[in-house]
Design a protein around this motif. Structure first.
Motif, PDB file in Angstrom:
ATOM      1  N   ASN A 558       0.432  -1.757  -1.306  1.00 23.12           N
ATOM      2  CA  ASN A 558       0.375  -2.321   0.039  1.00 23.12           C
ATOM      3  C   ASN A 558      -0.536  -3.542   0.006  1.00 23.12           C
ATOM      4  O   ASN A 558      -1.762  -3.424   0.009  1.00 23.12           O
ATOM      5  CB  ASN A 558      -0.145  -1.271   1.018  1.00 23.12           C
ATOM      6  N   GLU A 616       9.577  -5.527   1.406  1.00 21.65           N
ATOM      7  CA  GLU A 616       9.516  -4.111   1.780  1.00 21.65           C
ATOM      8  C   GLU A 616       8.653  -3.324   0.796  1.00 21.65           C
ATOM      9  O   GLU A 616       7.844  -2.487   1.197  1.00 21.65           O
ATOM     10  CB  GLU A 616      10.935  -3.550   1.811  1.00 21.65           C
ATOM     11  N   HIS A 619       5.038  -3.958   1.329  1.00 22.08           N
ATOM     12  CA  HIS A 619       4.630  -3.695   2.719  1.00 22.08           C
ATOM     13  C   HIS A 619       4.100  -4.945   3.417  1.00 22.08           C
ATOM     14  O   HIS A 619       3.117  -4.888   4.164  1.00 22.08           O
ATOM     15  CB  HIS A 619       3.574  -2.578   2.774  1.00 22.08           C
TER      16      HIS A 619
END
Length: 634
Positions: A558, A616, A619
């Protein structure tokens, strides 16, 4: 023995005493489901391999002795006692073991990576066989209760398997809450049903003598490998035990094995042997079901079916863990990874892997139609994984745990003989169905190798075309283009070259942001990286900074969360004033003279096109992303 062996006890997966009972219940339901259903078919298949219908008591005891000692040496000694200690900060599986072995070398040899790839690929082959074999073997018990139901065995199996894969989306934790108590009841019933027959025929306990097993092999040398292949069915599930280490930790897995699973398995195998010896082998076809009283047969078949549903969970969740590790280690393209637990980071769900496994399992059930036919396909992949695990474990014992060379060699030789015998025995069944997991493993292995080779070639090609980053930074500091407010983050895997997205942005827009971050994401050989070690920031000048973010190979990368950690280092990160520039490469195939190279590049190109989107995967908010396309000819 080095104290390093006990490192796993202090790993990041240590748990409080309050969590231990739930983790033990979860481990019981997920980890031991596979090996817990082996009694349904292992002794049955071994018993059918005999000189004739008039097998003597010593032959039955010899077969039983081989099963007992296979469980003791391979599962208890090798896996539970040693292999589970070789965790990589709490994570298990062939790829974790490979990463642990690679850490001990400055320049890791290629053969360690090859073994990791082969072990992972063969585990995928096992993951397709296990659910089909487990569920089929249990549903076939319906034929004893209601012979007219025989034609419904395959349809019922297909429905059950579809249901197993459908519930994966709910996560290991929720699944194990349901599975744990059922598996606990299953093992207690196994132990009790075996104990009843041991009491009636206590002479069966003579099978604990390993010489009886050795005598059977010596007197039936011509069929020794066929027998060993059947005996091996009793230990399938040991590798899933190691792969699922990250879901629950070592302590719950070890406690449950010694407190419940191992004793109940022994009791049941001894009980089956006692039943066969008391009624005569010529009168028995499936001792596991036939030794139950008539009134209990129906409920027992239902419980066995429930247990085999659970057995599939061990390899499915293990496959998710293995695939996630392979993606993080750049051995497979990016795929969607969904975390299903807020407290256990190892509990994940991968929709693409789940769908591929389900299709493979359903096709196997339709193709083979019975557990006896499928048993020929069972074993090659699992025994192959065991050999790879042993080879990597020996490296860890020698270089990481600092064992004495004589101890390492002695351990390696003993288990090389055992694992080698298992693999050779299963290899003899290659033409009878063993080719199925072999083909699956070969396909997965070639896919992983093509992906790694393609990434390497792509990196070399783009590096030749790129401008050195330091050269570009120096030139732009001397002759600044027009500046616009905000921060631009340029993602690149090459720490030396200027990002392609930056070059194309300058070429087309003729502007530069006030703050420009060259961001490189790296994967650590450790499963997780502490927050205070995740981010490093170096400033080139007032315009450019270099940021390196390091994730563990079991972490979900992330980027916004990681960059927010940079505030502690003095960087004022604000997602709303930051734009992320990504380079989207469109791969084209150039002319090839080498067919192997053409096939490899074509495979890599297709994998790259189907990989999950970087936005994606990392993130990154889609509204903050600018993608700049480039074409690369391979």
């Amino acid at each position: 023995m080095s104290p390093g062996v006990d490192a796993s006890d202090h790993s990041s997966h240590s748990h409080s005493r309050k969590d231990l009972p739930m983790l033990m219940l979860g481990a019981l339901g997920v980890v031991y489901g596979d090996i817990g259903t082996s009694p349904i078919y292992a002794f049955r298949e071994a018993m059918h391999i005999r000189p004739g219908a008039s097998s003597t008591d010593s032959e039955i005891l010899g077969l039983l002795s081989l099963i007992i000692w296979a469980l003791t040496l391979t599962v208890t000694l090798k896996y539970v006692f040693f292999v589970t200690r070789a965790d990589n900060n709490g994570e298990g599986g062939t790829l974790s073991l490979m990463a642990l072995a690679r850490k001990t070398f400055t320049n890791p040899p290629v053969w360690i990576t090859v073994m990791g790839v082969m072990g992972a690929a063969m585990f995928f082959g096992d993951a397709i066989i296990t659910p089909a074999m487990s569920v089929l073997s249990a549903v076939e018990g319906v034929k004893l209760v209601a012979p007219d139901m025989a034609r419904w065995v395959v349809p019922i199996t297909l429905v059950i398997i579809f249901g197993i894969f459908f519930v994966q989306r709910f996560g290991t934790a929720k699944v194990s809450i349901v599975f744990g108590p059922i598996t606990g009841l299953w093992f207690l019933v196994l132990g009790f049903s075996g104990l009843v027959h041991i009491i009636q025929y206590p002479a069966v306990l003579m099978a604990v003598n390993p010489l009886l097993g050795a005598e059977f092999i010596a007197t039936h040398f011509g069929m020794a490998f066929i027998v060993i292949g059947a005996i091996f069915l009793a230990v399938t599930g040991a590798e899933a035990l190691y792969v699922d280490l990250g879901h629950f930790g070592r302590k719950p897995i070890v406690i449950v094995w010694f407190a419940l699973v191992f004793p109940c398995l022994l009791l049941n195998y001894f009980g089956q042997g006692a039943f066969v010896l008391s009624v005569g082998i010529e009168n028995v076809d499936s001792p596991f079901f036939e030794m139950q009283p008539d009134w209990a047969l129906g409920p027992f078949v239902a419980l066995a079916t429930a247990a085999t549903i659970i057995a599939s969970q061990a390899v499915i969740s293990g496959t998710f863990s293995l695939a996630q590790q392979a993606i993080a280690l750049n051995m497979l393209p990016r795929m969607m990874v969904l975390h299903t637990s807020a407290t256990q980071s190892g509990q994940i769900y991968m929709p693409q892997i789940n769908t591929m496994l389900m299709i493979g399992v359903l096709l196997l059930v339709l193709a083979f139609g019975s557990s006896s036919a499928l048993s020929h396909a069972y074993g090659i992949a699992v025994s192959g994984v065991m050999i790879m695990t042993l080879a990597l474990l020996v490296v860890v014992m020698w270089r990481n745990w600092k064992w004495h060379p004589i101890a390492v060699i002695s351990f390696g030789v003993v288990f090389a003989v055992i694992d080698g015998a298992f693999f050779t025995a299963n290899a003899t069944k290659l033409l009878q169905g063993g080719w199925v997991p072999a083909v699956v493993a070969l396909g997965v292995g070639m896919t992983m190798w093509s992906w790694m080779a393609g990434r390497r070639r792509l990196s070399e090609k783009t590096r030749r075309d790129e401008v050195p980053l330091q050269f570009l930074v120096d030139n732009l500091s001397k002759k600044k283009p027009a500046l616009v407010p905000g921060t631009a983050v340029f993602l690149t895997s090459d720490i030396e070259g200027a990002p392609t997205a930056l070059l194309h942005s300058l070429k087309h827009y003729k502007v530069l942001h006030e703050k420009n971050v060259i961001l490189t994401v790296r994967t650590s050989p450790s499963p997780r990286v502490p927050d205070d070690e995740k981010v490093t920031i170096d400033a080139y000048n007032e315009l450019f900074s270099r940021v390196v973010v390091t994730f563990g190979f079991m972490e979900s990368p992330n980027i916004p969360k990681a960059l927010a950690l940079g505030r502690k280092l003095g960087w004022k990160f604000d997602i709303m004033s930051t734009s992320f520039f990504l380079s989207r490469r469109s791969l084209k195939l150039g002319p090839k003279t080498n067919f192997l190279q053409y096939w490899q590049d074509r495979t890599f190109t297709r994998l790259a096109r189907n990989a999950s989107d970087a936005t994606e995967y990392f993130h990154i908010p889609t509204g903050r992303v600018v993608e700049i396309g480039t074409q690369v000819v391979l």
